[in-house]
Motif scaffolding. Structure first.
Motif, PDB file in Angstrom:
ATOM      1  N   UNK A 182       0.840  -1.211   0.000  1.00 62.28           N
ATOM      2  CA  UNK A 182       0.000   0.000   0.000  1.00 62.28           C
ATOM      3  C   UNK A 182       0.879   1.268   0.000  1.00 62.28           C
ATOM      4  N   UNK A 183       1.733   1.322  -0.993  1.00 60.52           N
ATOM      5  CA  UNK A 183       2.595   2.500  -1.094  1.00 60.52           C
ATOM      6  C   UNK A 183       3.576   2.339  -2.234  1.00 60.52           C
ATOM      7  N   UNK A 184       4.472   3.296  -2.321  1.00 58.85           N
ATOM      8  CA  UNK A 184       5.412   3.335  -3.437  1.00 58.85           C
ATOM      9  C   UNK A 184       6.704   2.623  -3.057  1.00 58.85           C
ATOM     10  N   UNK A 185       7.293   1.907  -4.039  1.00 58.84           N
ATOM     11  CA  UNK A 185       8.602   1.287  -3.818  1.00 58.84           C
ATOM     12  C   UNK A 185       9.642   2.039  -4.646  1.00 58.84           C
ATOM     13  N   UNK A 186      10.785   2.293  -4.025  1.00 52.94           N
ATOM     14  CA  UNK A 186      11.894   2.872  -4.783  1.00 52.94           C
ATOM     15  C   UNK A 186      13.161   2.140  -4.389  1.00 52.94           C
ATOM     16  N   UNK A 187      14.007   1.894  -5.380  1.00 52.23           N
ATOM     17  CA  UNK A 187      15.249   1.206  -5.086  1.00 52.23           C
ATOM     18  C   UNK A 187      16.403   2.055  -5.618  1.00 52.23           C
ATOM     19  N   UNK A 188      17.327   2.371  -4.715  1.00 51.54           N
ATOM     20  CA  UNK A 188      18.476   3.204  -5.102  1.00 51.54           C
ATOM     21  C   UNK A 188      19.673   2.289  -5.255  1.00 51.54           C
ATOM     22  N   UNK A 189      20.300   2.306  -6.409  1.00 51.94           N
ATOM     23  CA  UNK A 189      21.441   1.420  -6.612  1.00 51.94           C
ATOM     24  C   UNK A 189      22.678   2.222  -7.014  1.00 51.94           C
ATOM     25  N   UNK A 190      23.818   1.603  -6.793  1.00 47.63           N
ATOM     26  CA  UNK A 190      25.109   2.271  -6.939  1.00 47.63           C
ATOM     27  C   UNK A 190      25.974   1.505  -7.907  1.00 47.63           C
ATOM     28  N   UNK A 191      26.867   2.184  -8.566  1.00 49.14           N
ATOM     29  CA  UNK A 191      27.826   1.489  -9.411  1.00 49.14           C
ATOM     30  C   UNK A 191      28.703   0.564  -8.564  1.00 49.14           C
ATOM     31  N   UNK A 192      29.376  -0.431  -9.094  1.00 47.00           N
ATOM     32  CA  UNK A 192      29.449  -0.685 -10.530  1.00 47.00           C
ATOM     33  C   UNK A 192      28.185  -1.331 -11.103  1.00 47.00           C
ATOM     34  N   UNK A 193      27.726  -0.747 -12.206  1.00 43.47           N
ATOM     35  CA  UNK A 193      26.626  -1.352 -12.959  1.00 43.47           C
ATOM     36  C   UNK A 193      27.264  -2.241 -14.023  1.00 43.47           C
ATOM     37  N   UNK A 194      27.824  -3.349 -13.608  1.00 47.56           N
ATOM     38  CA  UNK A 194      28.512  -4.233 -14.541  1.00 47.56           C
ATOM     39  C   UNK A 194      29.932  -3.775 -14.805  1.00 47.56           C
ATOM     40  N   UNK A 195      30.599  -4.549 -15.683  1.00 48.27           N
ATOM     41  CA  UNK A 195      32.000  -4.255 -16.014  1.00 48.27           C
ATOM     42  C   UNK A 195      32.169  -3.935 -17.483  1.00 48.27           C
ATOM     43  N   UNK A 196      31.147  -4.217 -18.235  1.00 49.32           N
ATOM     44  CA  UNK A 196      31.163  -3.909 -19.666  1.00 49.32           C
ATOM     45  C   UNK A 196      29.717  -4.002 -20.153  1.00 49.32           C
ATOM     46  N   UNK A 197      29.532  -3.847 -21.456  1.00 50.03           N
ATOM     47  CA  UNK A 197      28.172  -3.813 -21.990  1.00 50.03           C
ATOM     48  C   UNK A 197      27.394  -5.084 -21.641  1.00 50.03           C
ATOM     49  N   UNK A 198      28.028  -6.248 -21.821  1.00 49.12           N
ATOM     50  CA  UNK A 198      27.323  -7.509 -21.573  1.00 49.12           C
ATOM     51  C   UNK A 198      26.903  -7.665 -20.118  1.00 49.12           C
ATOM     52  N   UNK A 199      27.867  -7.435 -19.202  1.00 49.36           N
ATOM     53  CA  UNK A 199      27.541  -7.662 -17.789  1.00 49.36           C
ATOM     54  C   UNK A 199      26.558  -6.600 -17.299  1.00 49.36           C
ATOM     55  N   UNK A 200      26.633  -5.411 -17.853  1.00 46.82           N
ATOM     56  CA  UNK A 200      25.676  -4.373 -17.484  1.00 46.82           C
ATOM     57  C   UNK A 200      24.266  -4.769 -17.939  1.00 46.82           C
ATOM     58  N   UNK A 201      24.189  -5.336 -19.141  1.00 46.99           N
ATOM     59  CA  UNK A 201      22.870  -5.783 -19.645  1.00 46.99           C
ATOM     60  C   UNK A 201      22.319  -6.925 -18.802  1.00 46.99           C
ATOM     61  N   UNK A 202      23.223  -7.827 -18.389  1.00 42.64           N
ATOM     62  CA  UNK A 202      22.799  -8.949 -17.554  1.00 42.64           C
ATOM     63  C   UNK A 202      22.190  -8.439 -16.251  1.00 42.64           C
ATOM     64  N   UNK A 203      22.881  -7.473 -15.657  1.00 39.73           N
ATOM     65  CA  UNK A 203      22.405  -6.906 -14.398  1.00 39.73           C
ATOM     66  C   UNK A 203      21.038  -6.255 -14.615  1.00 39.73           C
ATOM     67  N   UNK A 204      20.941  -5.545 -15.703  1.00 42.10           N
ATOM     68  CA  UNK A 204      19.697  -4.881 -16.037  1.00 42.10           C
ATOM     69  C   UNK A 204      18.564  -5.888 -16.199  1.00 42.10           C
ATOM     70  N   UNK A 205      18.867  -6.976 -16.908  1.00 41.35           N
ATOM     71  CA  UNK A 205      17.875  -8.034 -17.141  1.00 41.35           C
ATOM     72  C   UNK A 205      17.420  -8.647 -15.821  1.00 41.35           C
ATOM     73  N   UNK A 206      18.378  -8.769 -14.869  1.00 38.27           N
ATOM     74  CA  UNK A 206      18.029  -9.377 -13.584  1.00 38.27           C
ATOM     75  C   UNK A 206      17.120  -8.460 -12.770  1.00 38.27           C
ATOM     76  N   UNK A 207      17.257  -7.172 -12.936  1.00 43.34           N
ATOM     77  CA  UNK A 207      16.410  -6.235 -12.184  1.00 43.34           C
ATOM     78  C   UNK A 207      15.032  -6.073 -12.825  1.00 43.34           C
ATOM     79  N   UNK A 208      15.004  -6.219 -14.143  1.00 39.63           N
ATOM     80  CA  UNK A 208      13.803  -5.892 -14.925  1.00 39.63           C
ATOM     81  C   UNK A 208      12.498  -6.541 -14.474  1.00 39.63           C
TER      82      UNK A 208
END
Ligand code: BG6
Length: 493
Positions: free
Chosen positions: A138-164
């Protein structure tokens, strides 16, 4: 708008980031009454400790120069509680949920902000467990995250996919703390709020742009983390690229978060990958007097590490405004001073009436000592027609002497609490930024024969640096010994 009925959960509450940044910032906001009246803060981490021990820690994170601040810290402690638990089990997260529900019992809604001050290895499990066990009903959720957002394009996309699957983009706040710095937040105002700057802000008038990040200390104590990332991933792909983006983007349609971020993504997409031929890398050795250790002397660093602690690189932007203008990014640890600044060098004035007259330079000092100054030529007062380099100078501590400049983290946490995404990194922006750097990073990682140039701890960086910047057209001029604000800033970068 700021939401009442909010609970902040700091995950990784006993870690370095929480200690150095998150808690001091939360306290700063609390004591200046920027947080909602009824705010509660729950710390969560693996370390087992009781309430008293936890509060002792929280106190140790925060400086209390006066009695008043000490009393405010007492009040702050009264809204803080702690829970210990693993990062990969449901049960402790269910306990966390109960603890939050307990706070929410008397509330008409339950808004939850999860601040992930966590090492990358536990990022995904924590995100999943939070979603499964602690997502507000019954309210809003917010998640604050910090780098590193992966180590390169692939790992960054993987991380993104896991959060999605768990979090909507509007619930995610990716911090790049440079976006919270006062002078960085000023860049769009300077550019788009001043006609004379806007009019010259292009390849016809600007010869080169330099963005420089210098730190006078090495990676002592952080070698383990640093060696895996290196200076390019640590500060260039994120902090310096953000500054570049704000300098180079087109005028947004409005100051709304999506309009700004649309333009940021657009300019990033116009930057081709960084070419190795436009890069130099360095690693610090012992200081010349032998008192400061070499990078590799750190016990947590492999003896044969090729990790760059210094890098200078040039990015180009393939669009009408910037084609051909080098954007020179320089970053290094264990250098001679602390300084982050932007130096925009304009083109030569038409020759003829002047001989060797220096170029205009607009310098935007991000830290320390925030200032903006424009180096310009003027007549030396007197009977001759001699010219002299002088400056139009906006130094914050003189001009705004009675205003306090907020900490980057204070500004960003407040934005996240308000739901304003303007100063956070969007998913497609992250993708576009990795695309620029990933090929270079792979090249440097894979080519064993590429070894960084050694520079002494406490120096200006590798010896070739000045030739490198000169080769992109940068003209250094010491024009009669000109120096801005001599006390704190040597003229030479
Ligand atoms: C961090 C890097 O993101 O930024 C550090 O990991 C660096 O290596 C720091 O020291 C610099 O931040 P600031 O705000 O001190 O310039």
């Amino acid at each position: 708008e700021l939401k009442e009925n909010t609970t902040i959960v700091v995950l990784g509450a006993s870690g370095d980031l929480a200690k150095k940044k998150t808690f001091p910032a939360l306290f700063g906001l609390f004591r200046n009454k920027f947080l909602p009246q009824d705010i509660k803060i729950i710390g969560y981490a693996r370390t087992k400790m009781d309430h008293a021990e936890y509060l002792k820690r929280v106190r140790s994170y925060i400086k209390t120069p006066t009695k008043e601040v000490e009393e405010q810290l007492d009040q702050f402690c009264s809204i803080c509680t702690y829970l210990s638990g693993q990062y990969d089990q449901d049960e402790p997260f269910q306990k966390l949920d109960e603890a939050i529900r307990d706070i929410e019992k008397s509330r008409k809604e339950g808004n939850r902000v999860f601040y992930m001050a966590l090492p990358p290895s536990v990022f995904i499990p924590v995100s999943e467990h939070l979603k499964r066990n602690c997502y507000p009903d019954k309210g809003i959720a917010r998640i604050i995250i910090e780098k590193p957002f992966g180590k390169d394009l692939d790992s960054s996309r993987k991380l993104q996919k896991a959060l999605e699957p768990d979090w909507k983009e509007e619930e995610i706040f990716r911090i790049d703390h440079y976006l919270g710095k006062e002078m960085v937040k000023n860049l769009l105002i300077l550019r788009f709020g001043n006609e004379f700057l806007g009019a010259t802000w292009n390849r016809n008038h600007i010869d080169s742009v330099q963005i420089t990040f210098k730190e006078p200390f090495g990676t002592e104590g952080r070698g383990g983390y640093f060696d895996e990332f290196g200076i390019i991933r640590d500060v260039m792909q994120n902090h310096l690229l953000q500054v570049l983006t704000l300098l180079a983007m087109e005028r947004p349609i409005s100051f709304s978060a999506e309009d700004i971020r649309d333009e940021k993504v657009r300019v990033l997409r116009g930057i081709p990958k960084i070419e190795p031929k436009n890069v130099i890398i360095g690693q610090y050795g012992k200081s010349l007097d032998g008192t400061k250790p070499a990078y590799k002397e750190d016990d947590t660093v492999p003896k044969d590490s090729r990790c760059p602690t210094f890098c200078a690189m040039v990015a180009f932007i393939k669009n009408e405004r910037w084609d051909g203008v080098p954007f020179i990014l320089k970053a290094g640890k264990a250098l001679n001073e602390q300084k982050t600044e932007i130096r925009i060098q304009f083109k030569d004035v038409t020759s003829g009436i002047f001989k060797d007259i220096p170029r205009n330079e607009l310098v935007i000092r991000i830290q320390p000592n925030e200032s903006v100054y424009l180096k310009m030529n003027s007549k030396l007062p007197g009977l001759s027609m001699q010219t002299v380099v002088t400056e139009l100078d906006l130094t914050y501590r003189r001009r705004f002497s009675d205003l306090k400049i907020p900490e980057a983290y204070e500004s960003l946490i407040l934005d996240a609490m308000k739901g304003d995404h303007s100063n956070f990194v969007r998913d497609d922006e992250l993708d576009a930024s990795w695309r620029i750097f990933s090929p270079l990073l792979h090249y440097l990682d894979d080519k064993k024969e590429i070894v960084p140039m050694e520079y002494p701890y406490g120096s200006r960086g590798p010896a070739v640096l000045d030739d490198f910047t000169a080769s992109y057209g940068y003209k250094f001029s010491d024009a009669g010994g000109y120096s801005w604000n001599t006390a704190s800033t040597p003229n030479k970068l």
